[in-house]
Design a protein around this motif. Sequence first.
Motif, PDB file in Angstrom:
ATOM      1  N   THR A  64      10.519  17.375  60.930  1.00 32.17           N
ATOM      2  CA  THR A  64       9.802  17.907  62.087  1.00 32.17           C
ATOM      3  C   THR A  64       9.746  19.420  61.964  1.00 32.17           C
ATOM      4  OG1 THR A  64      10.592  16.101  63.486  1.00 32.17           O
ATOM      5  CG2 THR A  64       9.770  18.059  64.619  1.00 32.17           C
ATOM      6  N   TYR A  65       8.571  19.974  62.201  1.00 27.94           N
ATOM      7  CA  TYR A  65       8.341  21.409  62.082  1.00 27.94           C
ATOM      8  C   TYR A  65       7.629  21.880  63.340  1.00 27.94           C
ATOM      9  CZ  TYR A  65       9.365  19.976  57.373  1.00 27.94           C
ATOM     10  OH  TYR A  65       9.975  19.417  56.287  1.00 27.94           O
TER      11      TYR A  65
ATOM     12  N   PRO B 269       3.503  22.983  56.903  1.00 26.01           N
ATOM     13  CA  PRO B 269       4.891  23.136  56.466  1.00 26.01           C
ATOM     14  C   PRO B 269       4.960  23.238  54.938  1.00 26.01           C
ATOM     15  CG  PRO B 269       4.733  21.439  58.146  1.00 26.01           C
ATOM     16  CD  PRO B 269       3.323  21.814  57.766  1.00 26.01           C
ATOM     17  N   ALA B 270       5.794  24.116  54.445  1.00 24.15           N
ATOM     18  CA  ALA B 270       5.899  24.353  53.000  1.00 24.15           C
ATOM     19  C   ALA B 270       6.161  23.059  52.230  1.00 24.15           C
ATOM     20  CB  ALA B 270       6.996  25.377  52.721  1.00 24.15           C
ATOM     21  N   LYS B 271       6.974  22.175  52.785  1.00 19.09           N
ATOM     22  CA  LYS B 271       7.305  20.925  52.089  1.00 19.09           C
ATOM     23  C   LYS B 271       6.113  19.970  51.992  1.00 19.09           C
ATOM     24  CE  LYS B 271      12.243  20.870  52.824  1.00 19.09           C
ATOM     25  NZ  LYS B 271      13.406  20.085  53.218  1.00 19.09           N
TER      26      LYS B 271
ATOM     27  N   LYS C 132      -5.091  29.665  50.399  1.00 21.40           N
ATOM     28  CA  LYS C 132      -3.969  30.087  49.555  1.00 21.40           C
ATOM     29  C   LYS C 132      -2.667  30.267  50.330  1.00 21.40           C
ATOM     30  CE  LYS C 132      -6.858  32.218  46.075  1.00 21.40           C
ATOM     31  NZ  LYS C 132      -7.260  33.433  45.391  1.00 21.40           N
ATOM     32  N   GLN C 133      -2.772  30.480  51.636  1.00 23.89           N
ATOM     33  CA  GLN C 133      -1.577  30.617  52.473  1.00 23.89           C
ATOM     34  C   GLN C 133      -1.132  29.277  53.063  1.00 23.89           C
ATOM     35  OE1 GLN C 133      -4.268  32.976  53.016  1.00 23.89           O
ATOM     36  NE2 GLN C 133      -3.196  34.253  51.538  1.00 23.89           N
ATOM     37  N   GLY C 134      -1.809  28.191  52.680  1.00 32.46           N
ATOM     38  CA  GLY C 134      -1.454  26.871  53.189  1.00 32.46           C
ATOM     39  C   GLY C 134      -1.965  26.612  54.596  1.00 32.46           C
TER      40      GLY C 134
END
Length: 143
Positions: free
Chosen positions: A5-6, A19-21, A83-85
């Motif tokens: 959870t983010y 989220p990075a993951k 590029k920053q997600g």
Amino acid sequence: MFLGTYEPRLDDKARLILPAKFRAELAEGLVLTRGQERCLYVFSAEEFARVHEQMRSAPLSSKQARDYIRVFLSGASDEVPDKQGRITIPASLRSYAGLDRELAVIGAGSRAEIWDAAAWQQYLQEKEAAFSETEEEVIPGLF
């Protein structure tokens, strides 16, 4: 697989930083669409193709199947993270899910879900007690 959870925020341009993951699995593209309980589903392009293939096997004679497919697909939006997600969440999907600035992004195995943060907390509060007290098999073969 999407887990965890983010709690990101929507920026002023209705963009969400994934989220990075989750980024590696979604880097090649993703599909946002309406989900149950007024959340948004986030599928990798590959997983969405699999889901769509399952939908194609539904009988056209089934009104319930036609209705579900129409609502599910008509709200779908394919996105490619920058590029920053970041991805932009279309206004119609933000409205459907009641998204404001504070969000909850949860992993749900084969998909992620985007919730309004307050709606997620309320949902979790309502469901967590029942989850912890479950005594019977809910998913066949699990536990």
